[in-house]
Design a protein around this motif. Structure first.
Motif, mmCIF file in Angstrom:
data_model
loop_
_atom_site.group_PDB
_atom_site.id
_atom_site.type_symbol
_atom_site.label_atom_id
_atom_site.label_comp_id
_atom_site.label_asym_id
_atom_site.label_seq_id
_atom_site.Cartn_x
_atom_site.Cartn_y
_atom_site.Cartn_z
ATOM 1 N N GLY A 193 -2.154 3.018 5.625
ATOM 2 C CA GLY A 193 -1.234 2.775 4.511
ATOM 3 C C GLY A 193 -1.546 3.600 3.275
ATOM 4 O O GLY A 193 -0.662 4.301 2.749
ATOM 5 N N PRO A 194 -2.783 3.563 2.760
ATOM 6 C CA PRO A 194 -3.087 4.355 1.563
ATOM 7 C C PRO A 194 -2.915 5.853 1.766
ATOM 8 O O PRO A 194 -2.557 6.576 0.825
ATOM 9 C CB PRO A 194 -4.558 4.005 1.287
ATOM 10 C CG PRO A 194 -4.731 2.641 1.882
ATOM 11 C CD PRO A 194 -3.884 2.662 3.120
ATOM 12 N N MET A 245 0.439 2.098 -3.876
ATOM 13 C CA MET A 245 -0.925 2.600 -4.113
ATOM 14 C C MET A 245 -0.856 3.955 -4.817
ATOM 15 O O MET A 245 -0.497 4.960 -4.207
ATOM 16 C CB MET A 245 -1.691 2.721 -2.794
ATOM 17 C CG MET A 245 -3.052 3.396 -2.923
ATOM 18 S SD MET A 245 -4.131 2.691 -4.180
ATOM 19 C CE MET A 245 -4.841 1.314 -3.276
ATOM 20 N N LEU A 263 3.396 10.084 -0.224
ATOM 21 C CA LEU A 263 4.625 9.639 -0.888
ATOM 22 C C LEU A 263 4.518 9.765 -2.406
ATOM 23 O O LEU A 263 5.414 10.318 -3.057
ATOM 24 C CB LEU A 263 4.912 8.186 -0.491
ATOM 25 C CG LEU A 263 6.149 7.536 -1.124
ATOM 26 C CD1 LEU A 263 7.413 8.272 -0.702
ATOM 27 C CD2 LEU A 263 6.239 6.061 -0.740
ATOM 28 N N HIS A 264 3.431 9.267 -2.983
ATOM 29 C CA HIS A 264 3.299 9.305 -4.429
ATOM 30 C C HIS A 264 3.055 10.722 -4.940
ATOM 31 O O HIS A 264 3.536 11.083 -6.024
ATOM 32 C CB HIS A 264 2.156 8.384 -4.875
ATOM 33 C CG HIS A 264 2.526 6.942 -4.890
ATOM 34 N ND1 HIS A 264 2.620 6.188 -3.746
ATOM 35 C CD2 HIS A 264 2.854 6.114 -5.904
ATOM 36 C CE1 HIS A 264 2.980 4.955 -4.061
ATOM 37 N NE2 HIS A 264 3.125 4.878 -5.355
ATOM 38 N N ALA A 281 0.611 6.542 1.395
ATOM 39 C CA ALA A 281 0.923 6.419 -0.026
ATOM 40 C C ALA A 281 0.549 7.692 -0.779
ATOM 41 O O ALA A 281 1.267 8.105 -1.705
ATOM 42 C CB ALA A 281 0.188 5.223 -0.616
ATOM 43 N N ASP A 282 -0.559 8.315 -0.402
ATOM 44 C CA ASP A 282 -0.966 9.552 -1.066
ATOM 45 C C ASP A 282 0.116 10.620 -0.940
ATOM 46 O O ASP A 282 0.435 11.317 -1.905
ATOM 47 C CB ASP A 282 -2.280 10.068 -0.465
ATOM 48 C CG ASP A 282 -3.470 9.194 -0.832
ATOM 49 O OD1 ASP A 282 -3.357 8.381 -1.766
ATOM 50 O OD2 ASP A 282 -4.519 9.326 -0.167
ATOM 51 N N MET A 329 0.809 -1.216 0.000
ATOM 52 C CA MET A 329 0.000 0.000 0.000
ATOM 53 C C MET A 329 0.848 1.274 0.000
ATOM 54 O O MET A 329 0.583 2.209 -0.756
ATOM 55 C CB MET A 329 -0.939 -0.003 1.205
ATOM 56 C CG MET A 329 -2.067 -1.014 1.111
ATOM 57 S SD MET A 329 -3.203 -0.697 -0.279
ATOM 58 C CE MET A 329 -2.633 -1.954 -1.452
ATOM 59 N N VAL A 330 1.854 1.336 0.837
ATOM 60 C CA VAL A 330 2.640 2.570 0.938
ATOM 61 C C VAL A 330 3.474 2.797 -0.314
ATOM 62 O O VAL A 330 3.528 3.910 -0.859
ATOM 63 C CB VAL A 330 3.536 2.540 2.194
ATOM 64 C CG1 VAL A 330 4.446 3.765 2.224
ATOM 65 C CG2 VAL A 330 2.684 2.495 3.456
ATOM 66 N N LEU A 331 4.131 1.745 -0.805
ATOM 67 C CA LEU A 331 4.996 1.908 -1.979
ATOM 68 C C LEU A 331 4.231 1.822 -3.296
ATOM 69 O O LEU A 331 4.686 2.363 -4.308
ATOM 70 C CB LEU A 331 6.095 0.836 -1.974
ATOM 71 C CG LEU A 331 7.069 0.861 -0.796
ATOM 72 C CD1 LEU A 331 8.084 -0.275 -0.921
ATOM 73 C CD2 LEU A 331 7.787 2.206 -0.706
ATOM 74 N N GLY A 343 7.353 2.860 -7.999
ATOM 75 C CA GLY A 343 6.735 2.317 -6.792
ATOM 76 C C GLY A 343 6.379 0.857 -6.947
ATOM 77 O O GLY A 343 6.586 0.047 -6.033
#
Length: 432
Positions: A385-386, A264, A392-393, A389-390, A260-262, A409
């Motif tokens: 997690g998501p 999503m 990070l991405h 991810a928001d 999810m973190v890397l 990712g």
């Protein structure tokens, strides 16, 4: 309360064949064996109602906040207002679920959620137009949900035998994913017809059905003596110590965090719809991107018979996370909208398989007195997690571009997951 409906007694192969019919079960179709058990069927039926009803409120709250303020920033702030109560009360709720009758806890929390939905209706009907009131009610609703989710998930292992846990998780996850599709569509269709206030009232009425279904469950008291302080901070900390001492549980959480973190990429959907897939129409492309993963997850659930009987649960988690990473990388490299949607749908299937077997591991590898706490941590990981991810991405996309960030990712998911599997064999070796 009659406890005979838990129906966990093993059945003979002859009985299985008789129930499957003379031609046998079509092994590729959805595995519905748990629905033969009345207690699980009632819990699942309550999930059907909640999955759709909760999405009505999930759409109505941000719509009402935007109508009041005209600001998307306020909508985002309200979302964060519900996150902290969810995290805190999910962890605490897991400890409580291990120290009391889970049926009673489900009754209390489902009633609380229903009352909160009724209060949403009252404030909308009265025309308060208060963002503070909405945020307070949202925080209260998420607190009740945090208390409810661990008890609901932990109860499944008491209602079906171990070999049906993947099938039970697939049934529940399919319903939840379907609700995420059907609920918003239904809300969008109903708001112009009946208005926001009545949408809240519909959710409250639907939750009454959920409360009745939970009331019909058998009693689910702790199977062992409850230790003093197990429902407080001490119990929560014991849960984390338990995870650290059981490698397979730790790895099941890490697998989800890695995926999810890397991997999503939803924070980059608007930019990709605006730039890469603009020729198809920005709004049309954006809708397809957001719908693709849950649609894939629903398809995975509908064909859960193809994987639900697998016994090597650890390898199923590893394989599904790797497929998720490859599918996300393929999405990032796709210049075609339809190819991108296909890759995201494949990622949704992989995510469903991962959810099914991670959930089964948490229920089968943990003892009953720890299952609530494991599900509490699981709720926090799934919710948090998501959102990480928001961030990070979104940051990576602004630096290296959205397609590079998405593809990178996905590749990182594959590399890190395979590295964890190689370095820590507990997950590879786990089977039932």
């Amino acid at each position: 309360m009659d406890t005979s409906e838990s129906s966990t007694a093993p059945r003979t192969p002859e009985a299985e064949r008789k129930e499957d019919g003379p031609r046998g079960r079509r092994r590729w179709a959805m595995d519905t064996r748990p629905l033969r058990r009345p207690a699980y069927r009632r819990l699942w039926a309550s999930t059907v109602v909640t999955a759709v009803g909760s999405q009505l409120t999930a759409v109505a709250v941000p719509k009402q906040i935007y109508d009041i303020t005209g600001s998307s920033a306020w909508v985002g702030t309200a979302s964060l207002a519900g996150l902290l109560p969810l995290i805190v009360f999910a962890l605490w709720g897991g400890a409580i679920a291990d120290s009391m009758d889970r049926r009673k806890l489900l009754l209390l929390t489902n009633t609380g959620i229903a009352v909160t939905s009724l209060l949403f209706w009252v404030q909308a009907f009265a025309g308060l137009e208060s963002v503070g009131t909405l945020m307070l009610l949202l925080a209260l609703q998420q607190a009740f949900w945090g208390l409810n989710a661990p008890a609901r998930s932990a109860s499944i292992a008491r209602l079906v035998p171990a070999d049906e846990l993947p099938a039970a998780n697939a049934l529940g996850s399919t319903v939840m994913q379907t609700g995420q599709i059907a609920g918003p569509l239904l809300a969008g269709a109903l708001i112009p017809v009946i208005g926001l206030a009545e949408l809240y009232l519909l959710d409250a009425l639907a939750l009454c059905v959920t409360v009745w279904a939970v009331y019909r469950l058998p009693a689910l008291p702790p199977l062992t003596a409850v230790k003093a302080g197990s429902a407080g901070l001490r119990g929560v900390l014991e849960g984390f110590r338990y995870i650290s001492g059981h490698a397979v549980l730790l790895l099941s959480f890490l697998a989800d965090i890695v995926a999810m973190v890397l991997g999503m990429p939803r924070a980059l959907f608007p930019q990709l719809a605006s730039e890469t897939y603009a020729p198809h129409g920005e709004g049309f492309a954006l809708g397809l991107l957001f719908a693709a993963i849950p649609l894939g997850a629903v398809l995975g659930g509908l064909f859960s018979g193809t994987f639900s009987r697998a016994r090597r649960h650890g390898w199923m988690v590893i394989g599904s996370v790797v497929v998720w990473g490859l599918a996300v990388a393929g999405f990032g490299l796709s210049g075609s909208l339809w190819l991108a949607v296909a890759f995201l749908a494949l990622a949704g299937v992989a995510d469903m398989v991962s959810m099914v077997f991670r959930g089964a591991i948490l229920l089968s590898a943990a003892t009953d007195e720890m299952r609530g706490r494991m599900q509490g941590v699981f709720t926090v990981v799934v919710a948090g997690g998501p959102r990480l991810a928001d961030v990070l991405h979104g940051t990576a996309g602004s630096v290296v571009g959205p397609r590079t960030a998405v593809a990178g990712g996905g590749i990182l998911v594959v590399v890190v997951m395979l590295g964890l599997a190689a370095a820590m064999p507990a997950l590879r070796r786990y089977r039932v």
